[in-house]
Design an enzyme around this catalytic site. Structure first.
Site, mmCIF file in Angstrom:
data_model
loop_
_atom_site.group_PDB
_atom_site.id
_atom_site.type_symbol
_atom_site.label_atom_id
_atom_site.label_comp_id
_atom_site.label_asym_id
_atom_site.label_seq_id
_atom_site.Cartn_x
_atom_site.Cartn_y
_atom_site.Cartn_z
ATOM 1 N N TYR A 99 0.830 -1.202 0.000
ATOM 2 C CA TYR A 99 0.000 0.000 0.000
ATOM 3 C C TYR A 99 0.865 1.253 0.000
ATOM 4 O O TYR A 99 1.914 1.286 0.657
ATOM 5 C CB TYR A 99 -0.867 0.047 1.260
ATOM 6 C CG TYR A 99 -2.090 -0.826 1.231
ATOM 7 C CD1 TYR A 99 -3.246 -0.402 0.580
ATOM 8 C CD2 TYR A 99 -2.107 -2.058 1.874
ATOM 9 C CE1 TYR A 99 -4.389 -1.191 0.576
ATOM 10 C CE2 TYR A 99 -3.245 -2.846 1.867
ATOM 11 C CZ TYR A 99 -4.387 -2.409 1.217
ATOM 12 O OH TYR A 99 -5.507 -3.184 1.219
ATOM 13 N N TYR A 138 -1.344 -9.914 0.632
ATOM 14 C CA TYR A 138 -0.270 -9.439 1.509
ATOM 15 C C TYR A 138 -0.393 -10.056 2.900
ATOM 16 O O TYR A 138 -1.481 -10.381 3.351
ATOM 17 C CB TYR A 138 -0.244 -7.905 1.582
ATOM 18 C CG TYR A 138 -1.499 -7.243 2.097
ATOM 19 C CD1 TYR A 138 -1.720 -7.081 3.464
ATOM 20 C CD2 TYR A 138 -2.452 -6.746 1.219
ATOM 21 C CE1 TYR A 138 -2.863 -6.454 3.934
ATOM 22 C CE2 TYR A 138 -3.606 -6.122 1.677
ATOM 23 C CZ TYR A 138 -3.806 -5.980 3.033
ATOM 24 O OH TYR A 138 -4.942 -5.373 3.505
ATOM 25 N N ARG A 148 -3.871 -11.862 3.704
ATOM 26 C CA ARG A 148 -5.149 -11.372 3.215
ATOM 27 C C ARG A 148 -5.357 -11.859 1.798
ATOM 28 O O ARG A 148 -4.446 -11.789 0.977
ATOM 29 C CB ARG A 148 -5.176 -9.832 3.159
ATOM 30 C CG ARG A 148 -5.179 -9.044 4.444
ATOM 31 C CD ARG A 148 -6.351 -9.225 5.371
ATOM 32 N NE ARG A 148 -7.641 -9.617 4.853
ATOM 33 C CZ ARG A 148 -8.594 -8.788 4.388
ATOM 34 N NH1 ARG A 148 -8.390 -7.511 4.351
ATOM 35 N NH2 ARG A 148 -9.754 -9.254 3.965
ATOM 36 N N HIS A 151 -7.830 -8.131 -2.501
ATOM 37 C CA HIS A 151 -9.100 -7.417 -2.307
ATOM 38 C C HIS A 151 -8.983 -5.953 -2.672
ATOM 39 O O HIS A 151 -7.886 -5.392 -2.711
ATOM 40 C CB HIS A 151 -9.561 -7.534 -0.847
ATOM 41 C CG HIS A 151 -8.592 -6.910 0.117
ATOM 42 N ND1 HIS A 151 -7.485 -7.577 0.597
ATOM 43 C CD2 HIS A 151 -8.537 -5.677 0.672
ATOM 44 C CE1 HIS A 151 -6.802 -6.786 1.405
ATOM 45 N NE2 HIS A 151 -7.415 -5.622 1.462
ATOM 46 N N HIS A 153 -10.814 -2.318 -1.391
ATOM 47 C CA HIS A 153 -11.698 -1.692 -0.406
ATOM 48 C C HIS A 153 -12.688 -0.774 -1.136
ATOM 49 O O HIS A 153 -12.291 -0.024 -2.025
ATOM 50 C CB HIS A 153 -10.890 -0.857 0.584
ATOM 51 C CG HIS A 153 -9.969 -1.673 1.445
ATOM 52 N ND1 HIS A 153 -10.329 -2.151 2.675
ATOM 53 C CD2 HIS A 153 -8.694 -2.097 1.246
ATOM 54 C CE1 HIS A 153 -9.315 -2.835 3.210
ATOM 55 N NE2 HIS A 153 -8.312 -2.819 2.353
HETATM 56 FE FE LIG Z 1 -6.535 -4.066 2.606
#
Ligand SMILES: [Fe+2]
Lengths: 233, 190
Positions: A99, A138, A148, A151, A153
């Site tokens: 991110y 990640y 995770r 995905h 958000h």
């Molecule tokens: Fe996330």
């Protein structure tokens, strides 16, 4: 009516939910004008490329790394009516699962051509579309290190605050979905499937961009009970 | 005749610790949108009418939450809700966990049944670890709060003070939110 399609606030397998959820029962009250109103956002706040994450941050003539995809669908109310003027904001990791955020501890490289956020307001028929790249999975600390599923958000504003929703779209076929504690915090197994973007081969461009279809339903005015009783009544 | 079948509303999921990327991107150094949402709840707030609210959101370990987003929603001085004002989006400080909001005090208006509406600000909260948003309200007067909950047949008095901020001058307010413990804030479902 008791509905099991919304996640439990406190879910043992998702560790940070334990200290970040109330211990006492919520207070059920009737919605009033504060819940049945909400902000409305105009097209004026949107730039042309806000919904194209492959373009909205990249240098001229360059592209982010990763598989390009369309994510598209309709926003509806519980009666199946398409909802126009719904502001959708999305954010995601880059193709390597990193991110663009100062608190992301991973050593994966940032992609200088990828910011990771986009905006769109649904058209008169409730339709939305984003162009982006497939985010990477990640690792994160939970019960030890867990992964995770890939995905995106999603944040949505309906026409009243009662409809305000933040959720995540997962990708059809991702084997990490099954063991994800955030997904599994939803008691109704069938409702978990509502969070999966489905591969949509009808939505391709020049046979190089894969399509995913993800429809979203915003709640109505009626109360939906998550527990057996209403506190204080 | 059959009732028309209702669609199930999409389940909520946590906004995660990196919600700033999508919701307040400038904090993460992403400067691509025309403007950030809800920077100010009302245009041209005069010094005279401005109120300042600040506080922290404490988790069950009594640690302030540093990655929360709060959206506030309120009526104007006349007690009216309008879709083009009254909304603010704030985040808790990434280091200290403190949030700050400059706004105006919401007014009261006469309801259709002749009663006076209550003055409060709705707090809608998301963060890592919250599978669904937490919703609470900051009331200004205990009486408002009691009347409001009486309307809803609520009979819990012992935690009502969690919905009232601390103030010395009625201009600067401290409104802390406690997720657990003795001071656990009242959260609402609708
Ligand atoms: Fe996330």
């Amino acid at each position: 009516m008791i509905k099991k399609h919304q996640p439990l606030r406190k879910f043992h397998d998702y560790k940070s939910s334990i200290s970040r959820s109330p211990n006492k029962e919520p207070l059920w009250i009737n919605s009033s004008s504060s819940e049945m109103s909400g902000p409305l956002f105009s097209e004026k706040i949107i730039n042309k490329n806000d919904n194209d994450l492959t373009l909205n941050f990249s240098k001229i003539g360059e592209k982010p790394l990763g598989q390009e995809i369309f994510v598209h669908g309709f926003v509806k109310d519980e009666n199946g009516n398409n909802l126009k003027n719904v502001l959708i904001e999305i954010w995601q990791a880059n193709a390597g699962g990193k991110y663009r955020h100062q608190n992301d501890p991973s050593n994966i490289k940032l992609d200088e051509n990828f910011g990771g956020c986009g905006r769109f307001i649904t058209s008169s028929d409730g339709y939305y579309i984003f162009k982006t790249i497939e985010p990477g999975a990640y690792p994160y600390p939970n019960r030890g290190t867990e992964w995770r599923p890939r995905h995106i958000h999603f944040s949505l504003f309906g026409s009243m605050f009662l409809q305000r929703l933040i959720t995540q779209m997962y990708f059809e076929g991702d084997p990490l979905i099954k063991s994800c504690p955030m997904v599994n915090s939803i008691p109704d197994i069938n409702a978990r499937k509502l969070l999966i973007g489905r591969l949509d081969l009808s939505k391709t461009e020049n046979e190089k961009i894969l399509g995913y279809r993800f429809d979203i339903v915003l709640r109505g005015k009626e109360q939906t009970f998550f527990e057996n009783k209403r506190e204080g009544l | 005749m059959n009732e028309p079948k209702k669609l199930i509303d999409t389940p909520s999921q946590t906004a995660g610790p990196f919600l700033h990327i999508g919701c307040t991107p400038r904090i993460t150094g992403i400067n691509i949108f025309k403007s950030e949402l809800g920077l100010i709840p009302f245009q041209d707030i005069s010094d005279n009418e401005a109120i300042n609210i600040k506080g922290k959101i404490y988790d069950g370990n009594n640690e302030p939450i540093i990655d929360a987003m709060i959206e506030t929603w309120q009526c104007d001085v006349n007690g009216n809700y309008s879709s083009n004002q009254g909304f603010a989006r704030i985040v808790t400080d990434l280091k200290t966990g403190e949030y700050q909001l400059k706004t105006i005090r919401p007014g009261n208006k006469i309801n259709t049944d002749g009663s006076l509406s209550a003055s409060y600000i709705t707090f809608w909260i998301v963060a890592r670890g919250m599978n669904r948003p937490l919703i609470t309200r900051m009331y200004f007067l205990e009486n408002d709060l009691k009347n409001d909950l009486v309307l809803n047949n609520i009979k819990i008095e012992d935690r009502l003070n969690t919905l009232i901020p601390y103030t010395e001058d009625k201009k600067n307010f401290i409104f802390n939110i406690y997720l657990q413990g003795k001071k656990e804030t009242i959260f609402f479902e609708f």
